[in-house]
Scaffold this active site. Structure first.
Site, mmCIF file in Angstrom:
data_model
loop_
_atom_site.group_PDB
_atom_site.id
_atom_site.type_symbol
_atom_site.label_atom_id
_atom_site.label_comp_id
_atom_site.label_asym_id
_atom_site.label_seq_id
_atom_site.Cartn_x
_atom_site.Cartn_y
_atom_site.Cartn_z
ATOM 1 C CE1 TYR A 14 4.812 10.290 5.323
ATOM 2 C CE2 TYR A 14 6.978 9.498 4.677
ATOM 3 C CZ TYR A 14 5.782 10.103 4.355
ATOM 4 O OH TYR A 14 5.538 10.522 3.079
ATOM 5 C CG HIS A 19 -0.801 5.750 8.116
ATOM 6 N ND1 HIS A 19 -1.917 4.995 8.432
ATOM 7 C CD2 HIS A 19 -0.769 5.790 6.754
ATOM 8 C CE1 HIS A 19 -2.512 4.606 7.323
ATOM 9 N NE2 HIS A 19 -1.853 5.065 6.294
ATOM 10 C CE1 TYR A 64 7.664 6.783 2.152
ATOM 11 C CE2 TYR A 64 8.563 5.835 0.153
ATOM 12 C CZ TYR A 64 8.642 6.740 1.194
ATOM 13 O OH TYR A 64 9.712 7.600 1.281
ATOM 14 C CG ASN A 66 -1.043 3.673 -0.104
ATOM 15 O OD1 ASN A 66 -1.352 3.627 1.084
ATOM 16 N ND2 ASN A 66 -1.361 4.689 -0.867
ATOM 17 C CG ASP A 91 -2.849 3.445 11.201
ATOM 18 O OD1 ASP A 91 -3.575 4.294 10.662
ATOM 19 O OD2 ASP A 91 -2.037 2.741 10.548
ATOM 20 C CG ASN A 112 -5.295 2.948 1.145
ATOM 21 O OD1 ASN A 112 -6.378 2.445 0.863
ATOM 22 N ND2 ASN A 112 -5.061 4.237 1.025
#
Length: 195
Positions: A14, A19, A64, A66, A91, A112
Site C-alpha cells: 500500500y 489512500h 486497515y 475501514n 485523502d 470509510n
C-alpha cells in the site's frame, strides 16, 4: 496534548497509494522532528515529540483503513485528548490533486476511514486535513483508484501537499485551527481578465 493521526493501510503493497497519503504526512513529519513512530498501542503505531510547549503524539492506525476508528478512539480515550486537539489527515477524491484543506469539523463524505472514526468517537466535531487526490475517470472503479499510485506527473503536486500539510500541523498546534485554516486554505485567485 495533541493527537495527530494520518490514515492509511499497513503493508508494503500500500506504500505510495492515494489512500496512504495520511501515512506519508506522518512519515514526513516524524523524520522532520527526528522521532520514530514505532510504539505499538491502541491498534496503532505512535511516536511523541515536544514543541511549542506541547506534547504531540503522532499515530498511524494498524487496523486497515475501514477500522481506523478503533485506533483513534482508543488513543483519544486513553490519553484523554479533547476533540479540538485531535487532527486527522486523509485523502479526499473531492479535492483537486495536491490541494490541501483544513476543516474544523464535518461529515465523512465518501471516506470509510473517517466514517469509522466518527462512528467510534460518536462525533464529527474534530479538525481534519484533507489532501486532494482528484477523482477517477468516469466509470472507473473507486477502490482500484484509491488503492492505485499517483501518475509521475502528479508526484510533485503530492510532495508539495505533504509539506503543506506538515506546515498546517505546526500552525494547528502552535496557533489553533482557525489560524491553520487561514494559512493553508488559501485559494489562488483566477487570473484577472485584461478586458
Amino acid at each position: 496534548m495533541y493527537l495527530i493521526v494520518g490514515l492509511g493501510n499497513i503493508g508494503k503493497e500500500y506504500d505510495g497509494t492515494r489512500h496512504n497519503i495520511g501515512f506519508e504526512v506522518i512519515d514526513y513529519l516524524s523524520a522532520k522532528k527526528g522521532i520514530a513512530v514505532k510504539k505499538k498501542e491502541q491498534n496503532g503505531l505512535t511516536g511523541v515529540y515536544h514543541e511549542f510547549g506541547e506534547k504531540i503524539l503522532l499515530a498511524k492506525p494498524t487496523t486497515y483503513m475501514n477500522n481506523s476508528g478503533l485506533c483513534v478512539a482508543g488513543l483519544v480515550n486513553f490519553y484523554q485528548v479533547p476533540p479540538e486537539n485531535l487532527l486527522v489527515i486523509y485523502d479526499d477524491i473531492d479535492l483537486a490533486t495536491g490541494a490541501v484543506r483544513i476543516r474544523q469539523r464535518g461529515s465523512a463524505g465518501t471516506h470509510n476511514g473517517m466514517r469509522s472514526i466518527i462512528q467510534h468517537l460518536g462525533s464529527q466535531d474534530f479538525p481534519r486535513i484533507r489532501i486532494g487526490t482528484g477523482r477517477p475517470k468516469e466509470g472507473a472503479d473507486l477502490v482500484h483508484f484509491v488503492l492505485g499510485r499517483f501518475a509521475k506527473s502528479e508526484l510533485p503536486l503530492m510532495e508539495n501537499a505533504v509539506t503543506e500539510a506538515a506546515r498546517g500541523i505546526d500552525f494547528f498546534v502552535k496557533d489553533g485551527v482557525d489560524l491553520a485554516m487561514n494559512q493553508v486554505n488559501i485559494r489562488k485567485k483566477p487570473e484577472e481578465s485584461d478586458v
